[in-house]
Structure formats: C-alpha cells, structure tokens
Write an enzyme that holds these catalytic residues in place. Structure first.
Site: not given
Ligand code: EPU
Length: 339
Positions: A175, A294, A224
């Site tokens: 990022r 972020e 995020c």
């Molecule tokens: N999870 C939870 N509770 C929550 C959110 C997530 O238990 O409230 C768990 C999910 O079930 C999953 C894991 O955490 O097992 C990861 O969640 P997710 O796939 O949603 O990915 P993330 O790591 O939370 C990242 C990026 C997002 C991107 C998603 C999907 C960052 C900070 N975030 O989120 O990017 O959309 O992967 O690929 O890198 C952004 O950059 O603004 C953003 C939203």
C-alpha cells in the site's frame, strides 16, 4: 492566503472553483472547505498550475478518485487538482496498454478484459483511478497494482519535467510507492498484461466481485481504514476485539467488515479521529498489535515554524508564506503528499 488566488488567476488565466466542500471529493463524505479546486485537461496546463501555485505559495494536492482520502473539518486551504480529458484515455495495441492516470480502475479492468488481456482482473472491486491505485499500490490480499505496471510517466514538480520510470524504480511496497515521497503527479502508465481467454478473465472478475459483495459493505466509506499487520487482517482483529457496530457520531464500524467505517451522512473528522483511536486502543490492549492507518489524511498546518516541532512534520522545501515563513505539512498517516 486571500490575495494569492487573484494572483494565481491573473498569472494562469484559470479560475479554480473557490470554497467548495471537500465532502464531494472523498468517498467518505467528510471534510470542510477547499481553498480552490480545478480540473486540468492536459499536461501543459498541469505544469502551469503547479508551477504558479508553487511560486505563489498555494499547496497543491492531486486527486485521484478520492476513495482513499480523508479530509479534516478544518478543510484544505490549497488547490485540489483533478486530471481531465487527456488523462482519461486508454490505448491498446496487441498486449501493450497505455492508460491515463484518471481512468477509473473498474473501466480499465473491463477494457483490458474485452481485449483478452489478463492481470488487472485481480484488482476487481477496487474503486478509484489508475493513478490512485499506482500511488497507493492498491490491491487485494494476493495481488497488487505494481504487478501489472511496466512503467509510469509522471510530472516531477521539483524538476519541472515529465519523467518515465520502469516499475522497479518506483519503490512499490505494501500500500505504498515512491510517489509518497516525491513532489509528483502521475500522468499515465504502461501496463504489463498477458493474453488470456476472455471467459477465464470474466470468471475471475465474477468470483472476486461476489467475494467483495459478500464481505464488504456498500455505503459511504474509504475502504479499509488500517493496513493489515504482517500475517494478520486488521478487519478480523477489530472484529475479534468486539468492535463491529461501534459508533462515534455519524460514523460506525461496519457489521460486515471490521476495517470499514461507514458515514451515515453526519460524520465529522472528529468522529473519525475518535473511532480510529478507539479501534487502535482496543486492538492494542487486547492483542498487543499497533494498527497503522492505510487511508491518507489530507491536512496541513501553515506557519508551523512558529509552533515548535511537529510530530511527523516535514518542511515543504522552498515554499514560504507572505511573511516569508516556511510552510510545513503535517501527516498523521505518514502518507500525505502535497506538491
Ligand atoms: N475477517 C473477519 N472479520 C472481519 C473482516 C475480515 O473475520 O470483520 C476475516 C475474513 O473472514 C478473512 C480474513 O479476515 O478470513 C481476511 O479478510 P478479507 O478477505 O476481507 O481481507 P482483508 O485482509 O480484511 C484485504 C485488503 C482489502 C481487500 C481485501 C480483499 C488491506 C488493508 N485490505 O482485506 O483492501 O479488498 O483484502 O482482497 O490490505 C482497501 O485496501 O481499502 C481494501 C479494502
């Protein structure tokens, strides 16, 4: 600042919109007023605008889609610049794709998919423009913009020239990119994509869209809020800390994804700061982990030299106010960038 705008107008022959609400420039929909806002349609105008604003002492902030920016209630006294016509073009010949910085990422994904070129589909669901995605190296968990970029052409405001650099010279990180430290405006990029059957690309787009729609909330947000700590999900940490649904004023932590804060239309920057502090403190107490922002907060402090040292402050080289005092910028996210 007031006499600066007439000077800017007479030197450039351009008339920025004055005193406009910042709410419509950020998908979170909060913020005070902007000193000025203008759309420039070609790189000659961009150079004139940046050079003249620099001479007069008006800070300039280049905007992409505003989907990762948070403005403060105090507003921004400088000039917001959006990139218009010239920067909205896409040229595809064979597997060579040249895209302007202002092209919305979703539109670029569709165009390259239609041309049977694979790579960008992994960025499905990310809003904003290509320029913003490069600036922030936006991505999903398993893919980031940098992987699809061959080179970037940008206006280097320090040197007053247009430069093209290959991706490996752009210091991409999680990022983050070297543009966080440059006084520069991304103009266009050449992409590195590979031919693939359209149906395959389409299947990936559909699957990713479905995942996004079931895990991320619609509504007014900036995606995020925090970066993921190494090998962890910030959203999951906030969730496991029991914070989903927690509100301050008009801002609420989404019940669907813990890393999304939703504005019901009444939120202020003070609400944002407080909710960020609550999330950080609770996650720190519970898991011993520090969450890092972020999103980018756009905030400035003028004449800060009189106010003693500033946390995370950085002097804006060569820029001085009417009384010859240096401007400084203040970055609480560590990512703010004025040119
Ligand atoms: N999870 C939870 N509770 C929550 C959110 C997530 O238990 O409230 C768990 C999910 O079930 C999953 C894991 O955490 O097992 C990861 O969640 P997710 O796939 O949603 O990915 P993330 O790591 O939370 C990242 C990026 C997002 C991107 C998603 C999907 C960052 C900070 N975030 O989120 O990017 O959309 O992967 O690929 O890198 C952004 O950059 O603004 C953003 C939203």
């Amino acid at each position: 600042m007031d006499n600066k705008w007439p000077a800017f107008e007479s030197k450039t022959g351009l008339a920025p919109a004055r005193g406009v609400s910042l709410r419509r420039f950020s998908s979170l929909g909060i913020g005070g007023l902007a000193g000025g806002a203008i759309t420039v349609d070609d790189d000659r105008t961009l150079r004139t605008v940046v050079r003249t604003a620099g001479e007069i002492g008006i800070p300039v902030k280049i905007l992409g889609g505003g989907t990762n920016l948070v403005f403060t209630d105090d507003g921004f006294s400088g000039l917001l610049v959006r990139l218009g016509e010239q920067f909205k073009k896409i040229e595809i010949s064979g597997d060579r794709v040249l895209s302007g910085a202002s092209v919305p990422l979703p539109a670029l994904i569709t165009r390259t998919m239609e041309s049977g070129l694979s790579g960008l589909e992994k960025l499905t669901g990310i809003p904003g423009t290509l320029g913003g995605a490069i600036y922030q190296n936006s991505g999903a968990r398993d893919y980031e913009t940098a992987r699809a970029v061959a080179s970037v052409t940008f206006f280097d405001a320090g040197r007053d020239e247009i430069v093209t650099l290959p991706a490996d010279r752009l210091e991409f990180g999680y990022r983050s990119s070297g543009f966080h430290r440059r006084r520069a405006a991304i103009l266009s990029a050449e992409l590195r994509l590979t031919p693939a059957p359209r149906e395959e690309i389409m299947a990936e787009v559909t699957a990713r869209m479905k995942y996004r729609n079931s895990t991320q909330p619609p509504g007014r947000s900036v995606g995020c809020i925090f970066k993921n700590p190494p090998d962890k999900s910030a959203g999951r940490l906030i969730d496991e800390a029991g914070l989903k649904g927690r509100s301050v004023g008009g801002l609420t932590i989404s019940g669907l994804h813990g890393n999304f804060f939703l504005n019901d239309g009444r939120a202020t920057f003070r609400d944002f700061e407080e909710l960020v502090a609550i999330a950080r403190e609770t996650v720190k107490n519970k898991f011993g982990i520090d969450l890092e922002l972020e999103v980018e907060i756009v905030r400035e402090i003028q004449n800060a030299a009189d106010d003693g040292p500033i946390q995370n402050g950085k002097s804006v080289a060569g820029r001085r106010d009417a009384e010859n005092r240096p401007f400084r910028r203040w970055k609480i996210s560590g990512e703010g960038n004025f040119i």
